[in-house]
Design an enzyme around this catalytic site. Structure first.
Site, PDB file in Angstrom:
ATOM      1  NE  ARG A  36       2.273   3.477  -0.583  1.00 28.41           N
ATOM      2  CZ  ARG A  36       2.254   1.947  -0.286  1.00 28.41           C
ATOM      3  NH1 ARG A  36       2.730   1.115  -1.132  1.00 28.41           N
ATOM      4  NH2 ARG A  36       1.496   1.553   0.644  1.00 28.41           N
ATOM      5  CD  GLU A  63      -6.998  -8.136  10.475  1.00 26.35           C
ATOM      6  OE1 GLU A  63      -8.418  -8.646  10.282  1.00 26.35           O
ATOM      7  OE2 GLU A  63      -6.575  -7.346   9.137  1.00 26.35           O
TER       8      GLU A  63
END
Length: 176
Positions: free
Chosen positions: A59, A96
């Site tokens: 984006r 993560e």
């Protein structure tokens, strides 16, 4: 900026339970909100010397291209590893669960060029930090980072500011 915040869709429990996903595609699909967002992202940097805008996949390409157009400067895509066709330099960053990497072409920026980094959202700041380090490795001077959305509780903006980079965002969502 309430009209911009209202143009962003929230999707509960995506991509996993407990996450409130902030979907900027609804803002991009609203011509007035998209124009207002781009204008607001450009405003703090109008009149400053900027040589190019670097947009972070994906984006950030849409927003960064529009910001670069408004500033009358070139655009540099910061892509995920393996997506660029020419010789690249890369910077890894931790996720993560694991590690990822972003890349730019070796000739994307010249030493001393002043670069504005653009993306839709700043959360933990890992990808944006990797983009900063990568562009600095190429010799660029980072003018700032501009985002539509900040999730301040995740600390990404503070993480970038600790690298001596100015961070601007248009709206924030607390508690995410």
């Amino acid at each position: 900026m309430d009209h911009l915040k209202a143009a962003i869709r929230t999707i509960p429990d995506y991509p996993k339970p407990g996450i409130q996903f902030r979907d900027v595609t609804t803002l991009l699909g609203d011509a007035g909100a998209f124009r207002a967002a781009v204008d607001a992202m450009v405003h703090p940097f109008a009149g400053k010397k900027i040589d190019c805008v670097a947009g972070i996949e994906a984006r950030g390409f849409i927003l960064g291209g529009a910001v670069a157009h408004q500033l009358s400067v070139g655009f540099v895509p910061v892509r995920k590893k393996g997506k660029l066709p020419y010789r690249t330099i890369g910077q890894s960053y931790e996720l993560e669960y694991g590690v990822d990497e972003v890349e730019i072409h070796v000739d994307a920026v010249r030493p001393g060029e002043r670069v504005l980094i653009v993306d839709d959202l700043i959360a933990t700041g890992g990808t944006a930090e990797a983009a900063i380090r990568l562009l600095r490795q190429a010799g660029a001077e980072i003018v700032g980072c501009s985002f539509v959305i900040d999730l301040p509780d995740l600390g990404g903006a503070r993480r970038l500011e600790a690298l001596d980079v100015a961070v601007t965002s248009l709206v924030s969502f607390e508690g995410d």
